[in-house]
Design a protein around this motif. Structure first.
Motif, PDB file in Angstrom:
ATOM      1  N   ARG A 283       0.942  -1.231  -0.121  1.00 43.51           N
ATOM      2  CA  ARG A 283      -0.011  -0.023   0.066  1.00 43.51           C
ATOM      3  C   ARG A 283       0.760   1.430   0.027  1.00 43.51           C
ATOM      4  N   VAL A 284       0.522   2.302  -0.632  1.00 41.54           N
ATOM      5  CA  VAL A 284       1.091   3.423  -0.703  1.00 41.54           C
ATOM      6  C   VAL A 284       0.176   4.568  -0.298  1.00 41.54           C
ATOM      7  N   ASN A 285       0.411   5.336   0.766  1.00 43.46           N
ATOM      8  CA  ASN A 285      -0.167   6.476   1.070  1.00 43.46           C
ATOM      9  C   ASN A 285       0.510   7.750   0.560  1.00 43.46           C
ATOM     10  N   ALA A 286      -0.098   8.376  -0.381  1.00 44.90           N
ATOM     11  CA  ALA A 286       0.766   9.613  -0.698  1.00 44.90           C
ATOM     12  C   ALA A 286      -0.364  10.827  -0.747  1.00 44.90           C
TER      13      ALA A 286
ATOM     14  N   ILE B 188       3.627  14.144   1.915  1.00 46.88           N
ATOM     15  CA  ILE B 188       3.703  12.830   2.570  1.00 46.88           C
ATOM     16  C   ILE B 188       3.705  11.524   1.920  1.00 46.88           C
ATOM     17  N   LEU B 189       4.706  10.667   2.106  1.00 43.34           N
ATOM     18  CA  LEU B 189       4.582   9.505   1.439  1.00 43.34           C
ATOM     19  C   LEU B 189       4.783   8.205   2.404  1.00 43.34           C
ATOM     20  N   GLU B 190       3.904   7.339   2.437  1.00 46.41           N
ATOM     21  CA  GLU B 190       3.935   6.330   3.252  1.00 46.41           C
ATOM     22  C   GLU B 190       3.928   4.921   2.584  1.00 46.41           C
TER      23      GLU B 190
ATOM     24  N   ALA C  20       3.733  -3.108   8.440  1.00 46.64           N
ATOM     25  CA  ALA C  20       5.002  -2.379   8.532  1.00 46.64           C
ATOM     26  C   ALA C  20       5.162  -1.331   7.306  1.00 46.64           C
ATOM     27  N   GLY C  21       5.748  -0.249   7.791  1.00 45.70           N
ATOM     28  CA  GLY C  21       5.753   0.911   6.445  1.00 45.70           C
ATOM     29  C   GLY C  21       6.978   1.839   7.084  1.00 45.70           C
ATOM     30  N   GLY C  22       6.770   3.009   6.120  1.00 42.05           N
ATOM     31  CA  GLY C  22       7.571   3.734   6.496  1.00 42.05           C
ATOM     32  C   GLY C  22       6.864   5.344   6.170  1.00 42.05           C
ATOM     33  N   THR C  23       7.492   6.238   6.692  1.00 38.56           N
ATOM     34  CA  THR C  23       6.798   7.594   6.528  1.00 38.56           C
ATOM     35  C   THR C  23       8.269   8.500   5.776  1.00 38.56           C
ATOM     36  N   LEU C  24       7.951   9.447   4.998  1.00 39.95           N
ATOM     37  CA  LEU C  24       8.582  10.401   4.644  1.00 39.95           C
ATOM     38  C   LEU C  24       7.646  11.745   4.423  1.00 39.95           C
ATOM     39  N   GLN C  25       8.121  12.790   5.340  1.00 42.68           N
ATOM     40  CA  GLN C  25       7.252  13.875   5.298  1.00 42.68           C
ATOM     41  C   GLN C  25       8.091  15.183   5.189  1.00 42.68           C
ATOM     42  N   GLN C  26       7.725  16.227   4.440  1.00 40.66           N
ATOM     43  CA  GLN C  26       8.353  17.449   4.260  1.00 40.66           C
ATOM     44  C   GLN C  26       7.115  18.598   4.444  1.00 40.66           C
ATOM     45  N   ASN C  27       7.505  19.666   5.243  1.00 46.98           N
ATOM     46  CA  ASN C  27       6.781  20.704   5.374  1.00 46.98           C
ATOM     47  C   ASN C  27       7.570  21.981   4.872  1.00 46.98           C
ATOM     48  N   GLU C  28       7.117  22.883   4.177  1.00 45.88           N
ATOM     49  CA  GLU C  28       7.949  23.970   3.662  1.00 45.88           C
ATOM     50  C   GLU C  28       6.835  25.152   3.807  1.00 45.88           C
ATOM     51  N   PHE C  29       7.542  25.924   4.730  1.00 50.88           N
ATOM     52  CA  PHE C  29       6.856  27.391   4.824  1.00 50.88           C
ATOM     53  C   PHE C  29       7.585  28.485   4.702  1.00 50.88           C
ATOM     54  N   ASN C  30       6.604  29.396   3.709  1.00 50.23           N
ATOM     55  CA  ASN C  30       7.267  30.715   3.406  1.00 50.23           C
ATOM     56  C   ASN C  30       6.200  31.761   4.001  1.00 50.23           C
ATOM     57  N   GLN C  31       6.813  32.630   4.323  1.00 50.43           N
ATOM     58  CA  GLN C  31       6.018  33.686   4.668  1.00 50.43           C
ATOM     59  C   GLN C  31       6.893  35.340   4.506  1.00 50.43           C
TER      60      GLN C  31
ATOM     61  N   LYS D  99      11.550  31.508   5.851  1.00 51.46           N
ATOM     62  CA  LYS D  99      11.414  30.231   4.999  1.00 51.46           C
ATOM     63  C   LYS D  99      11.968  29.218   5.882  1.00 51.46           C
ATOM     64  N   THR D 100      10.948  28.413   6.268  1.00 51.10           N
ATOM     65  CA  THR D 100      11.568  27.098   6.938  1.00 51.10           C
ATOM     66  C   THR D 100      11.228  25.800   6.506  1.00 51.10           C
ATOM     67  N   GLU D 101      11.886  24.810   6.877  1.00 51.24           N
ATOM     68  CA  GLU D 101      11.598  23.492   6.238  1.00 51.24           C
ATOM     69  C   GLU D 101      11.587  22.463   7.553  1.00 51.24           C
ATOM     70  N   TYR D 102      10.768  21.579   7.274  1.00 52.09           N
ATOM     71  CA  TYR D 102      10.665  20.382   8.435  1.00 52.09           C
ATOM     72  C   TYR D 102      10.509  19.249   7.775  1.00 52.09           C
ATOM     73  N   ARG D 103      11.326  18.236   8.119  1.00 50.50           N
ATOM     74  CA  ARG D 103      11.430  16.810   7.442  1.00 50.50           C
ATOM     75  C   ARG D 103      11.424  15.976   8.676  1.00 50.50           C
ATOM     76  N   TYR D 104      10.760  14.883   8.233  1.00 49.29           N
ATOM     77  CA  TYR D 104      10.407  13.806   9.028  1.00 49.29           C
ATOM     78  C   TYR D 104      10.435  12.690   8.527  1.00 49.29           C
ATOM     79  N   GLU D 105      10.860  11.436   8.989  1.00 49.91           N
ATOM     80  CA  GLU D 105      10.835  10.226   8.544  1.00 49.91           C
ATOM     81  C   GLU D 105      10.815   9.076   9.600  1.00 49.91           C
ATOM     82  N   ALA D 106      10.176   8.088   9.472  1.00 52.49           N
ATOM     83  CA  ALA D 106      10.120   7.126  10.107  1.00 52.49           C
ATOM     84  C   ALA D 106       9.783   5.604   9.531  1.00 52.49           C
ATOM     85  N   LEU D 107      10.129   4.624  10.391  1.00 47.03           N
ATOM     86  CA  LEU D 107      10.062   3.200  10.147  1.00 47.03           C
ATOM     87  C   LEU D 107       8.877   2.682  11.230  1.00 47.03           C
ATOM     88  N   PHE D 108       7.953   2.233  10.789  1.00 47.89           N
ATOM     89  CA  PHE D 108       6.924   1.755  11.783  1.00 47.89           C
ATOM     90  C   PHE D 108       6.608   0.473  11.560  1.00 47.89           C
TER      91      PHE D 108
END
Lengths: 1093, 463
Positions: free
Chosen positions: A560-563, A603-605, A623-634, A664-673
């Motif tokens: 399964r892929v959740n995008a 996000i991609l899971e 079982a799976g993984g997560t890749l997430q990125q937030n980009e904020f501009n103001q 300009k900020t960036e947030y990245r997040y990854e996980a295995l679950f």
């Protein structure tokens, strides 16, 4: 058998291989459509050179019957020529199958094609196989089959097919599936069964959304509460958070302001983090959504109390909101689950006739509550008495209210500034439908609200929702796509008028002069109507899109892929025309502050899920993984030098534009679950979950952390002992969970030692300033949750009770640690060694009191008794929290001077001199004994249904202490500026026993000093409990007979009310937001009509 | 979708997560910021750090500490201004009844500490840097030391003993005790003496504009500090060094030109940075329709207006009255521009006239009365006033200095408030005109939040 890691893998691979072999043998031509009526079994077919598959498909189309056969039963390459007209199905089958030595058996709507010489002859004895369908003939995947009295069991695949071995000559097998009533059937080895399950009406069998999947309430070990679409639809609210208030045990939601689009405080099971980051994680259709406002604080701080991005989600598009609370439910979200998780699932179309639904309501709103303020006569008396007390006379410099204004005037400023009526209109249209393979929903909603403020203020929201679901013919591939798009346009005054009521004397001059211009009375009057000319405008566009694709690689094994993607765009402008500006400030032009924000998240899971059924029980592994990125501009700009107020909206017309900052900020997040759920005979349940997370919010070396949980459940009502001894007990479950989750809700880059550019240039150089006090070493905040719960159902679940006790401990607290400003800054990001404990009891009681043909009455009560405590804090005394917290006490301690009342002789407030040094000093004389917190809270819902009428009455109740009108009120009674009538009980002469001290207007008087002490005193805290008729909904649905005359499917009329009645002793405006400086929540009454075509 | 693609796609994703681990969540610094090591690797970015301090001085929370607040609150605490404000915080200053919770008080306290932190961070950053050229390094070090000194000067004068932070580490600074004011002064003198050697004598770093402190600025401030510390000879020496530097500094004959940008009288000025402002003080003090709800909401007090001698040109040139609403509201008029997009006036911080007055006061204490009177007469002549008699006693001479300081330096940097305290005149002068005056009012209270956040801080007496 206990599954150790080693034999777990063994079982996994052996079973997987076996199942793969079996399924390749079977072709199932799925029953895709079965009519409920008896099908005419005459068939007409004329075709040359068709395959058997095509042949059966044609028959299925004509008869609605499904055809079940094994691979190899019919010769794959054989082609048929069929030319028949109006013969019976049996005749045709005889004609075609006989020559091939095949027979058939018709059971209900399934036709089994069999080899005449018993095709099971070669198989080992004791194979039972078959398929499980719902009433519409759709296969049910994941249904579990157990043989009574044995350990044998199996689970159906995506075509609803199962196969199990049985040593018994005649077995009783039980078939169960989430959301359906279980069924017991007799089976003899060699049977090819067809089991049809009915949808269950028990609330325990409703589908329960959980993290990365679903289960039933019956089998769920985690603590999850659900608010469904029906409950949301009964409430005339434009913000989904508003629909949750009082509904869910453990969920504390406080509306900060009555302005549309404004902030809510959301706490799941209390405040875990001392300083910040107590927001739950919001996940909308799998995409994490921000709970923090992205708006520029300078623009929204006042009017929106900070702002609320959830208002961009249209409540009408929501199918369910699930609140995940305990370790079992939240640990799989790892670092983001510490404060609980709120899952929002949007609506999806259903197979069947295309339905068009139109729903319109309109109504009006007013503020819930206002506190009584002094009228002109009382006010003038107060002012004159103050001068008398101080032995002073009014000064021509400042006391205009007494000396230069018309003292016969009276304005009730609350009424004038926020006593208006707001109008609400909501219109929604939905088209939904589809067939067995593909379903869709398309909806549009328009919401319009005015405000209770003067001036032309308006909130508008347009929302569109598209949901598509498709399943391939072979059921192996599934895709689910949803998109939400919302456009909001919020046009508000620049400042909340409620801030003004304490500063405006009731005898203030008229707001407009004789020529119709704003009246500033030569600068002696801060005219609140100047604000009606200055506006705040926010345009928000929110796109939220998600796609889940899954493919059954081999039976019981899914990939399964959740995008997901979301984009929140905001354009804000605060416009101050020259005409709104106090002329004494010397402005030569109006000005505009604009800000635009853009938050983009993807996000991609990827996930894999394996389900295993055996005599050892059912095991589901995810079982799976997560890749997430937030980009904020103001970007914020200040523009001035406009030649006319007309041009303020066009920043290009400004002669001077200054940048007020670029972010300009960036947030990245990854996980295995991973998660393993084990279920033995639906009696013993076990869940294990683990997650490894990495977050960019931590410095190198501190980015990764592990989280996990273990939980177990025992459905003891399934034990024969209970079934025999307590037949009244229809359901009984004990569950417990323990686990950890984390929190990374801190700012980005806090570990970075950096400098940031300033807005202005000096010597034509843009200067730099230190960005923050940096701390490279902080790490994850850890939240450990423990819960034990019991759920009971009596009398066929007519009475349902759920009770749970939880204890959450949050340690290694991540805080913006307050620092003395001698360090150059106010805070630094760091971990505290403090441990905070939130514990509590939560109860739900649902009873179906009356359930007859024409009348049903259901009652539901929820109650939460929370407790928060600071468990440990080494060296608290040496920290900057020394004057705020006490180890062993509540986190919501209100450290203050202890009031000992008004001295009857001197008429001033007195306080306990704790350190006995002869003077009252702050914070040295603070006493920590009052708290500002909720002692218990909950809701009581009653639903009555009589024939076509339905009435819902929902009360919310909160027992709490809160901060009253004195909190933040720095103006003592007697000074210029109005006061509530509470101050009338003031000291006048020696011997008076009063609650308010003597009036004063002198900044050097003892009474003033005492008043300033009182602003650090405990009298600011008082009872703020309330009972509120939160929701009242009454509807009438025309009977089906009547509506069919009108060529409609359904027609419904309804009246809905929100916050209609509030019972409280609170000293201030509204006990919910507890501040006299922000607009209280609104009460709303609407009427509507819903038509289904 | 074909299962094979799905499978590879999936495996690819998983590999991506597993292998990319640390890389994915390790971010570059944001594009908007510069990390410290790169800041101090070039002349340009290192210079920007010191520029940041001046920018903040001219833009923080209008009016900020250096942008007029000290003039305003010093003036209210003493006897220069009549308060017309509705603001509780401002009224407390006017009534000498400041509560530790006062919001302006916290601003007054924290802003100099913010500059001290930045100065410390610059000093530390430069010490570790390799890319900054020696000349620039010396200049920036000198300016940082100067900023630290002037910040502590106001802290010690407002609050007495204050915490002394000489490095940037918050782990040390967050629990500082109060340091004796004599220690603070010793540090100020050390910083200024070092700054004198580090800074250039001219205004080349400001490209001719007097907007960056130079050697004379350090000298001028040192003269004041030595005077406050009763080092009379030192004060004479330092002020003389500035006064005699006539190629750069002169006392302008026209009073209306003193506060213009880069005037010959200026030793150090701050350049306006925010739109439509010249100096903050011009903006907040100049009245157009009465004082009631203007930004500062003050007029000049009758005590001050009555203390001008007849014929004093400073009264006609440096004060003005607003009569638009039938009243007569006098306001400070040293700065003539209330608001304009064209900048003609800079915020004056140090000017030559004060140096004459410093020298006069020090000479008087050294019994050099004629020298003192000469300096006083220079100031008086410009104001169109007759010379003082040459036979004054020391006390008379000191009284003349006090009077001249009161008039020359009114509504400038709270000189009056500091002078009253320095000469022990606060109670005799203020007690009769301020109800509820207490001797302890000469020191402001430490903000309550500071005491709450630093367990080692103690409150001043009387609060």
């Amino acid at each position: 058998m206990i599954l150790t890691e080693r034999n777990f893998y063994f079982v996994f691979f052996r079973k997987a291989w076996m199942i793969m072999r079996i399924t390749t043998l079977i072709i199932l031509i799925a029953a895709l459509h079965v009519s409920a009526r008896t099908v005419a079994q005459k068939v007409t077919l004329s075709a040359d050179h068709i395959s058997f598959e095509e042949f059966f498909n044609q028959l299925k189309k004509q008869t609605g019957y499904s055809f079940l056969l094994k691979d190899g039963t019919v010769p794959a390459d054989q082609k048929l020529d069929v030319h028949v007209t109006g013969i019976s199905l049996e005749q045709l089958l005889d004609q075609i199958l006989k020559p091939l030595s095949l027979s058939y058996k018709i059971d209900n709507t399934i036709v089994y094609i069999l080899k005449e010489n018993n095709e099971y002859k070669d198989d080992p004895p004791g194979i039972i196989e078959g398929k499980v369908l719902n009433e519409k003939g759709q296969p049910l995947e994941g249904a579990s089959i157990t043989v009574k009295g044995t350990y044998q069991g199996a689970q159906t695949d995506s075509k609803g097919y199962f196969r199990l071995k049985s040593d018994l000559k005649s077995a009783i097998i039980e078939v169960s599936f989430t959301g359906y009533e279980s069924k017991t059937v007799k089976a003899v080895p060699g049977d090819l069964l067809s089991v049809i399950l009915k949808v269950s009406t028990s609330p325990l069998d409703q589908v329960q959304i959980i993290a990365y999947g679903s289960t039933s309430k019956r089998l769920n070990i985690g603590d999850v509460s659900t608010v469904n679409a029906k409950t949301i639809a009964e409430q005339p609210v434009s913000d989904p958070l508003a629909a949750l208030e009082g509904r869910v045990p453990g969920l504390q939601i406080t509306q900060q302001s009555g302005v549309p689009g404004s902030a809510y405080t959301v706490l799941i099971r209390g405040q875990n983090s001392i300083a910040n980051g107590n927001n739950p994680l919001y996940v909308i259709d799998g995409v994490p959504y921000t709970g923090n406002s992205i708006s520029a604080n300078v623009l929204t701080a006042s009017i929106l109390a900070g702002g609320n991005p959830l208002s961009s989600i249209n409540p009408q598009d929501i199918e369910s909101i699930d609140i995940l609370k305990d370790a079992d439910a939240t640990s799989i979200y790892g670092s983001r689950g510490a404060n609980g998780v709120i899952l929002i699932t949007t609506k999806m179309g259903k197979a069947g006739k295309t339905a068009v639904d139109l729903n319109v309501y309109a109504g009006s709103s007013k503020v819930t509550r206002m506190m009584p303020m002094l009228n002109t006569q009382q006010y003038l008396e107060m002012r004159r008495e103050a001068f008398k007390n101080d032995g002073a006379t009014p000064s021509p410099y400042v006391d205009f209210d007494l000396l230069s204004w018309d003292t016969t005037r009276y304005t009730d400023w609350q009424k004038s500034l926020f006593g208006g009526t707001a109008h609400v209109l909501n219109a929604e249209g939905t088209v939904s439908g589809g067939n067995q393979n593909t379903q869709f929903i398309l909806s549009g909603t328009y919401n319009r609200q005015t405000t209770v403020f003067p001036g032309n203020t308006l909130y508008q929201k347009g929302a569109g929702h598209l949901g598509l679901m498709h399943t391939s013919n072979d059921q192996r591939f599934k895709i689910n796509f949803s998109t939400l798009y919302t456009s909001e346009n919020n046009l508000l005054p620049s400042v909340d008028y409620s801030t003004q009521i304490f500063s405006l004397p009731p005898d203030a001059p008229p707001t407009y002069d004789s020529t119709g211009k704003l009246n500033f009375a030569n600068g002696t009057f801060v005219n609140p109507y100047a604000l009606t000319v200055s506006t705040y405008n926010a345009k928000t566009r929110n796109l939220l899109s998600n796609m889940v694709m899954s493919y059954e690689l081999f039976p019981h094994f899914l990939l399964r892929v959740n995008a997901g993607y979301s984009n929140l765009i905001m354009d804000e402008a605060k416009i101050y025309p020259l005409s709104s500006l106090n002329p004494t400030y010397g402005y030569t032009s109006g000005f505009t502050i604009t800000s635009n924000e853009n938050l983009e998240t993807w996000i991609l899971e990827p996930q894999m899920e394996y389900t295993l059924s055996s005599k050892f029980g059912n095991l589901n592994i995810l079982a799976g993984g997560t890749l997430q990125q937030n980009e904020f501009n103001q970007q914020v700009f200040y523009a001035t030098g406009f030649s006319s107020d007309q041009l303020l909206n066009s920043i290009g017309a400004a002669s001077q534009i200054t940048s007020f900052g670029t972010t300009k900020t960036e947030y990245r997040y990854e996980a295995l679950f991973t998660r393993a759920s084990y279920n033995w005979k639906e009696k013993y349940l076990l869940n294990l979950s683990a997650r490894r997370d990495g977050s960019s919010r931590f410095g190198p070396g501190n980015q990764f952390a592990n989280f996990g949980s273990i939980s177990g459940g025992w459905i003891f009502s399934k034990e024969s002992f209970f079934q025999d001894k307590f037949p009244v007990l229809s359901f009984g479950k004990l569950r417990t969970s323990y686990g950890s989750s984390g929190n990374d809700q801190i700012g980005d880059y806090q570990y970075l030692d950096s400098w940031t550019p300033l807005f202005y240039s000096y010597q034509s150089i843009i200067g730099l300033q230190p960005a923050r006090l940096f701390n490279a070493d902080y790490g994850w905040e850890i939240n450990k949750k423990w819960e034990i719960g019991m759920e009971l159902g009596f009398m066929k679940d007519h009475i349902y009770f759920s009770g749970s006790y939880y204890k959450n401990r949050s340690s290694n607290q991540l805080v913006g640690y307050p620092l003395p400003s001698i360090t150059g800054f106010q805070t630094v990001q760091q971990n505290l060694s403090a441990t905070v404990q939130n514990s509590g009891w939560e109860f739900i009681l649902t009873t179906r009191n009356i359930s007859s043909m024409n009348f049903t009455w259901t009652t539901s009560l929820n109650l939460t008794i929370p407790e928060s405590r600071l468990i440990s804090y080494p060296n608290l005394a040496g920290s900057s929290y020394a004057n705020k917290y006490v180890v062993g006490s509540s986190l919501h301690l209100f450290n203050a001077l202890q009031s000992t009342g008004v001295d009857p002789q001197t008429g001033v407030y007195t306080f306990t001199d704790v350190n006995k040094d002869g003077t009252i000093s702050v914070p040295a004389d603070f006493v920590p004994y009052k708290t500002v917190e909720q002692q218990y809270y909950g809701g009581l819902n009653n639903i009555f249904q009589y024939k076509n009428f339905q009435l819902t009455v929902f009360f919310q109740f909160v027992k709490q202490t809160g901060t009253n009108y004195l909190y933040g009120n720095y103006n003592p009674p007697g000074m210029l500026g109005n006061q509530p009538t509470y101050v009338l009980n003031r000291w006048r002469k020696p011997g008076d026993h009063t609650t308010t001290e003597k009036y004063t207007q002198d900044y050097s008087s003892d009474a003033y000093t005492a008043f300033v002490n009182a602003t650090s005193g405990d009298t600011q805290v008082s009872d703020a409990s309330f009972i509120r008729l939160k929701n009242l909904s009454f509807s009438y649905q025309l009977s089906p007979g009547t509506v069919s005359h009108l060529h409609l499917q359904a027609l419904r009329f309804y009246i809905q009310g929100q916050n209609l009645l509030t019972i409280t002793n609170f000293m201030g405006n509204d006990p919910e937001n507890q501040t006299a400086w922000t607009l209280p929540p609104l009460k709303t009454l609407t009427a509507g009509i819903q038509i289904t075509l | 979708m074909r299962s094979i693609y799905m499978k590879y796609f999936f495996l690819l994703m998983l590999m991506c997560i597993m292998s990319g681990c640390t890389k994915f969540v390790t971010l570059d610094p944001p594009q908007t910021d510069l990390i410290t090591s790169s800041v101090f690797s070039s002349d340009q970015t290192a210079t920007a750090t010191i520029i940041g301090v001046y920018t903040n001085m001219m833009s923080i929370a209008e009016p900020g500490f250096y942008g007029g607040s000290f003039t305003l609150y010093g003036g209210l605490s003493s006897d220069e201004f009549q308060n017309y404000s509705f603001s509780k915080d401002q009224s407390e200053f006017a009534a000498n009844s400041i509560k530790p919770t006062n919001g302006f008080l916290r601003q007054l306290w924290s802003e100099p500490y913010q500059y001290i932190y930045t100065a410390n961070a610059i000093i530390e950053g430069l010490a570790k840097s390799h890319g900054v050229s020696p000349g620039i390094k010396s200049e920036l070090l000198g300016e940082a030391r100067f900023i630290r000194a002037i910040s502590y000067f106001y802290l010690v004068n407002l609050w007495g003993d204050v915490p002394l932070a000489l490095q940037s580490a918050y782990t040390v600074n967050d629990t500082l005790h109060r340091t004796a004011s004599s220690e603070i002064y010793r540090q100020i003198i050390l910083d200024l003496t070092d700054a004198q050697t580090l800074l250039l004598p001219d205004y080349s770093v400001g490209r001719g504009e007097r907007i960056r402190p130079n050697q004379s600025a350090a000298t001028a401030l040192l003269a004041r500090v030595l005077l406050y510390n009763h080092d009379w000879q030192g004060a004479v020496n330092q002020s003389t060094a500035v006064i005699t530097n006539s190629s750069l500094y002169t006392l302008l004959p026209d009073l209306n030109q003193v506060f213009l940008a880069n005037s010959q009288e200026a030793i150090w000025q701050l350049q306006p940075v925010t739109p439509s402002y010249n100096s903050f003080e011009g903006n907040i003090f100049i009245l157009t329709s009465g004082p009631f709800s203007s930004t500062a909401s003050i007029t000049l007090s009758t005590q001050l207006l009555n203390s001008f001698e007849p014929g004093d040109l400073r009264k006609s040139n440096w004060t003005n009255a607003d009569t638009t609403n039938g009243g007569e509201y006098y306001y400070p008029f040293k700065y003539k521009v209330k608001s304009s997009n064209t900048v003609t006036e800079y915020q004056m911080v140090l000017r030559v006239a004060e140096q004459y007055l410093i020298r006069a006061e020090a000479e008087a204490h050294l019994q050099n009365i004629p020298e003192a009177i000469t300096d006083l007469n220079i100031i008086r002549e410009r104001a169109g006033l007759p010379d003082l008699p040459s036979n004054l006693t020391e006390d008379q001479c000191l009284a003349a200095v006090a009077q001249e300081r009161r008039i020359e330096l009114f509504a400038e940097w709270g000189h009056r408030w500091l002078d009253l305290k320095k000469t022990m005149q606060a109670t005799p002068v203020l007690a009769p005109i301020k109800t509820g005056w207490q001797a302890t009012d000469t020191l402001y209270p430490i903000p309550q939040s500071e005491i709450q956040n630093d367990p080692n801080l103690t409150q001043n007496p009387g609060y």
